[in-house]
Design a protein around this motif. Structure first.
Motif, PDB file in Angstrom:
ATOM      1  N   HIS A  68       0.867  -1.172   0.000  1.00  0.00           N
ATOM      2  CA  HIS A  68       0.000   0.000   0.000  1.00  0.00           C
ATOM      3  C   HIS A  68       0.907   1.225   0.000  1.00  0.00           C
ATOM      4  N   ASN A  96       1.154  -1.838   5.398  1.00  0.00           N
ATOM      5  CA  ASN A  96      -0.206  -2.343   5.583  1.00  0.00           C
ATOM      6  C   ASN A  96      -0.150  -3.813   5.981  1.00  0.00           C
ATOM      7  N   ASP A 100      -5.911  -2.171   2.960  1.00  0.00           N
ATOM      8  CA  ASP A 100      -5.820  -1.649   1.589  1.00  0.00           C
ATOM      9  C   ASP A 100      -4.578  -2.236   0.950  1.00  0.00           C
ATOM     10  N   THR A 101      -4.714  -2.782  -0.253  1.00  0.00           N
ATOM     11  CA  THR A 101      -3.575  -3.480  -0.832  1.00  0.00           C
ATOM     12  C   THR A 101      -3.586  -3.456  -2.352  1.00  0.00           C
ATOM     13  N   GLU A 144     -10.571  -5.131   0.192  1.00  0.00           N
ATOM     14  CA  GLU A 144     -10.622  -3.776  -0.353  1.00  0.00           C
ATOM     15  C   GLU A 144     -10.953  -3.835  -1.843  1.00  0.00           C
ATOM     16  N   ASP A 196      -2.169   4.362  -8.965  1.00  0.00           N
ATOM     17  CA  ASP A 196      -2.482   3.649  -7.725  1.00  0.00           C
ATOM     18  C   ASP A 196      -2.477   2.135  -7.890  1.00  0.00           C
ATOM     19  N   PHE A 215      -0.946  -0.186  -5.385  1.00  0.00           N
ATOM     20  CA  PHE A 215      -1.267   0.039  -3.972  1.00  0.00           C
ATOM     21  C   PHE A 215      -2.735  -0.180  -3.602  1.00  0.00           C
ATOM     22  N   LEU A 216      -3.624  -0.316  -4.588  1.00  0.00           N
ATOM     23  CA  LEU A 216      -5.045  -0.508  -4.332  1.00  0.00           C
ATOM     24  C   LEU A 216      -5.581  -1.638  -5.201  1.00  0.00           C
TER      25      LEU A 216
END
Length: 247
Positions: free
Chosen positions: A135, A139, A156-157, A176, A187, A190-191
Motif C-alpha cells: 500500500h 499495511n 488496503d492493498t 478492499e 495507484d 497500492f489498491l
C-alpha cells in the motif's frame, strides 16, 4: 463467531456512513478492527467503549484509524477509567493519531503492540496471522482464526502473491475494492478493484466475499458485478449495520 460492519467507505465517510470499521466477536471477546472516520458513534450504538477488548489497525491512514483517538478518550476520561486497551498496529502506524493528545491525558489507557508478519499472536480466543501487503504506507493483512472459523481482511492493498495465503479457505474474506474493475495506473501497485477481489476469493477458496472500501457515494452494483465475474460464492458489499454470523 460474529462479524459486524460499522462502516465501509474508503477515503472519507459519505453522509450517514462511516469509513472502515468492523467488530469481530467470539466467546464474549470483542475485537475492533480499523476504527476509521465516524466509526466510534456506530460502535457506541452497540456497546460501551470499555467493552472493547482489543483493537487491530491495518495501517496508519486516517480512514482506518482516526477514531482510535475518541475511543481512547471515552475510556480514559470516564468516571471509572477502563482497563488498558491492547492496540495492535504496524510499527509507527499510529504515531500521528496518538500525538493528537498530550501523552499524560491518555497515559495508562492503552498498550501498543507491533504487528509483524510471520509472528502469530494470540488475542483473546483468536490466533492472528499477519501478512505484509503493498500500500502507500505499511499495511498488515489480518487472518483471524477461532472456533474453527477463519476471517481474512486485506486492509488496503495492491497486487500480491501473499493475498492467496491470507485468504486460503477463509470462511469470510473482507477485501478492499476501491474501484469496480480497474485501478488507475498511479495507484495500481497500492489498491485493488472488485474484479481483483473476486479473483483472489475464487483462487483462495474463500467461502464468502465481502467487498469494502468502495469510493464514497458509488453504487454497489458495478462492484458486485465485477467481482461476480470470477467468484460464484456468496457476495456482498460492506455497509454499516451488516452482521454476518459465521457459526
Amino acid at each position: 463467531m460474529r462479524f459486524t460492519v460499522l462502516g465501509g467507505c474508503g477515503a472519507w465517510p459519505a453522509a450517514g456512513q462511516a469509513c472502515s470499521g468492523y467488530v469481530l466477536e467470539h466467546e464474549g471477546f470483542r475485537v475492533l478492527i480499523d476504527p476509521g472516520y465516524a466509526v466510534l458513534p456506530r460502535l457506541l450504538e452497540r456497546m460501551k467503549a470499555h467493552e472493547v477488548d482489543a483493537v487491530l489497525v491495518t495501517h496508519g491512514h486516517p480512514d482506518h484509524c482516526a477514531d482510535l483517538n475518541p475511543l481512547l478518550r471515552a475510556r480514559a476520561l470516564a468516571d471509572a477509567p477502563a482497563a488498558r486497551l491492547p492496540v495492535h498496529a504496524p510499527p509507527g502506524a499510529l504515531d500521528a493519531v496518538l500525538a493528537l493528545d498530550n501523552r499524560r491525558m491518555l497515559a495508562g489507557s492503552f498498550s501498543l503492540q507491533e504487528l509483524r508478519p510471520g509472528t502469530p499472536v494470540e488475542i483473546g480466543p483468536f490466533r492472528l496471522d499477519v501478512f505484509d501487503l503493498p500500500h502507500h504506507v505499511p499495511n498488515a493483512g489480518l487472518r483471524l482464526s477461532g472456533g474453527g472459523r477463519v476471517i481474512a481482511y486485506t486492509g488496503d492493498t495492491g497486487p500480491s502473491a501473499e493475498l492467496l495465503s491470507l485468504a486460503k479457505d477463509a470462511d469470510l474474506l473482507v477485501a478492499e475494492a476501491t474501484y469496480p474493475q480497474r485501478v488507475p495506473d498511479e495507484d495500481a501497485p497500492f489498491l485493488s478493484s472488485a474484479l481483483d477481489a473476486g479473483r483472489t476469493a475464487s483462487s483462495a477458496g474463500a467461502a464468502r466475499l465481502l467487498l469494502t472500501h468502495l469510493w464514497p457515494d458509488t453504487p454497489a452494483e458495478p462492484a458486485l458485478a465485477a467481482a461476480g465475474r470470477s467468484y460464484s460464492g456468496p457476495l456482498s458489499v460492506a455497509s454499516g449495520g451488516l452482521t454476518l454470523d459465521l457459526g
